[in-house]
Design a protein around this motif. Structure first.
Motif, short mmCIF file in Angstrom:
data_model
loop_
_atom_site.label_atom_id
_atom_site.label_comp_id
_atom_site.label_asym_id
_atom_site.label_seq_id
_atom_site.Cartn_x
_atom_site.Cartn_y
_atom_site.Cartn_z
N PHE A 209 30.28 137.49 15.77
CA PHE A 209 29.19 138.25 16.31
C PHE A 209 29.82 139.46 16.89
O PHE A 209 30.86 139.58 17.18
CB PHE A 209 28.67 137.69 17.57
N PRO A 210 28.94 140.68 16.55
CA PRO A 210 27.63 140.64 16.27
C PRO A 210 27.36 140.35 14.70
O PRO A 210 28.35 140.44 14.17
CB PRO A 210 27.20 142.39 16.56
N TRP A 211 26.16 140.41 14.33
CA TRP A 211 25.80 140.25 13.19
C TRP A 211 26.31 141.14 12.11
O TRP A 211 26.24 142.40 12.35
CB TRP A 211 24.14 139.94 12.88
N LEU A 212 26.88 140.78 11.05
CA LEU A 212 27.30 141.50 9.89
C LEU A 212 26.78 140.96 8.47
O LEU A 212 26.79 139.82 8.35
CB LEU A 212 28.81 141.74 9.93
N PRO A 213 26.92 141.89 7.42
CA PRO A 213 26.64 141.20 6.14
C PRO A 213 27.49 140.54 5.57
O PRO A 213 27.30 139.86 4.61
CB PRO A 213 26.19 142.60 5.40
N GLY A 214 28.64 140.74 5.87
CA GLY A 214 29.89 139.75 5.19
C GLY A 214 30.92 139.66 6.53
O GLY A 214 30.97 139.76 7.61
N GLN A 221 29.96 137.07 1.77
CA GLN A 221 28.55 137.35 1.97
C GLN A 221 27.57 136.22 2.33
O GLN A 221 26.44 136.29 2.33
CB GLN A 221 28.02 138.27 1.19
N GLU A 222 28.21 134.82 2.24
CA GLU A 222 27.15 133.77 2.37
C GLU A 222 27.45 133.46 3.86
O GLU A 222 28.43 133.26 4.47
CB GLU A 222 27.72 132.55 1.56
N TRP A 223 26.27 133.15 4.58
CA TRP A 223 26.44 132.88 5.83
C TRP A 223 25.18 132.15 6.26
O TRP A 223 23.95 132.04 5.74
CB TRP A 223 26.48 133.92 6.87
N GLU A 224 25.14 131.32 7.66
CA GLU A 224 24.27 130.87 8.14
C GLU A 224 23.88 130.79 9.62
O GLU A 224 25.09 131.59 10.22
CB GLU A 224 24.10 129.22 7.93
N ALA A 225 22.73 130.86 10.21
CA ALA A 225 22.45 131.15 11.58
C ALA A 225 22.89 130.01 12.34
O ALA A 225 22.22 128.78 12.17
CB ALA A 225 21.35 131.87 11.95
N VAL A 226 23.53 130.06 13.56
CA VAL A 226 23.48 128.97 14.45
C VAL A 226 23.39 129.22 15.75
O VAL A 226 23.47 130.33 16.11
CB VAL A 226 25.06 128.24 14.35
N GLU A 227 22.69 128.35 16.47
CA GLU A 227 22.18 128.60 17.71
C GLU A 227 23.40 128.38 18.90
O GLU A 227 23.93 127.09 18.78
CB GLU A 227 20.99 127.93 18.45
#
Length: 304
Positions: A209-214, A221-227
């Motif tokens: 965090f913060p959100w980045l493209p890589g 550049q592969e990612w997933e969002a987690v809460e």
């Protein structure tokens, strides 16, 4: 204003716009030379400031440093063109005396490495028709800079400003909006659903965090969002007293919050007097509605 006077103002604005458009395609800077070669100390300082621990640096420079190597510092550059100064003179003469940066876009074509000599050229890419914004009425000016390393094109930097005449009417007080783009839209979609989403690398599983493209750990550049759970502590903080801004009520606390998941984010600390906030204080996520259509993630102090 009478109809006749209004028509005269419109004609003057149209005439000015035609004169401004004539500067599109002209050079804003020519044969610029970076004041420093690409070097490890500047890369290290940048990475420390950004919290970027990628092992790729400082063998190469972070791509987002592209503009940094072209900056003139306090003494400025001497390579700005007369056309650029004339354009701004016309805008000032038309009453558009205030300026604000609005956004920038960068394209990266090759990595920059220590020892590279940076040169650049810039062009006045576009001047918009007169636009009315909450700040006032004016023209958007976009410049494009081509940045070269040892003579080879390394990237482009587009920078857009608004030259405007401040609005005479006091605008409605509203919290500033963040810039939402393709790299961070998912985070703000989560906020709208009262979820604090962070990214997890699909390759090395590092949270960020913060959100980045890589990923700044492995470059994937592969990612997933987690809460995130919403629990955290105050890692650092400042108390804002000045400058005053109508949408805020100083003094207030801005904290660097370390989430339970290990990443950090900047947000307001609420529910605790500003002089009682302390490093290490436990906090809990809340969503604060700041106006009729906007909510922000904030953190409420929960005691020591």
């Amino acid at each position: 204003m009478s109809e006749k006077a209004g028509a005269a103002v419109s004609r003057d604005s149209d005439d000015l716009y035609e004169r401004l458009k004539a500067y599109e395609g002209l050079a804003a800077a020519t044969s610029g030379v970076g004041k420093d070669i690409v070097n490890e100390p500047m890369i290290r300082h940048w990475c420390e400031a950004m919290g970027d621990t990628s092992p790729a640096y400082p063998e190469t420079a972070p791509p987002t440093m592209l503009q940094a190597w072209t900056m003139g510092g306090l003494s400025g550059h001497t390579d700005r063109s007369s056309a650029y100064d004339e354009l701004f003179g016309l805008l000032d003469g038309g009453g558009y005396t205030s300026v604000v940066a609005t956004d920038c876009e960068q394209e990266y074509l090759k990595p920059l490495c220590p020892g590279d000599r940076i040169t650049f050229d810039a062009v006045i890419e576009s001047v918009s028709a007169r636009k009315t914004t909450k700040l006032g009425t004016g023209h958007f000016v976009t410049t494009r800079m081509d940045v070269r390393a040892n003579g080879e094109l390394a990237g482009t930097h587009r920078f857009r400003i608004l030259k405007y005449a401040p609005a005479r009417q006091k605008p409605k007080v509203q919290r500033p909006r963040p810039v939402i783009n393709r790299d961070n839209a998912g985070f703000w979609d989560g906020v709208a659903e009262h979820k604090l989403l962070i990214q997890r690398c699909g390759l090395c599983r590092t949270l960020r965090f913060p959100w980045l493209p890589g990923c700044n750990a492995c470059g994937s550049q592969e990612w997933e969002a987690v809460e995130a759970s919403g629990a955290g502590t105050v890692y650092s903080y400042v108390v804002m007293h000045h400058p005053p801004f109508p949408a805020f009520d100083p003094p207030y606390t801005v904290g660097l919050i370390e989430l339970a998941e290990g990443v950090r984010m900047v947000s307001n600390v609420i529910g605790v007097p500003y002089d009682k906030v302390r490093v290490g204080m436990p906090v809990r996520l809340e969503f604060l509605r700041v106006d009729e259509d906007w909510e922000l993630p904030v953190f409420r102090g929960t005691g020591s």
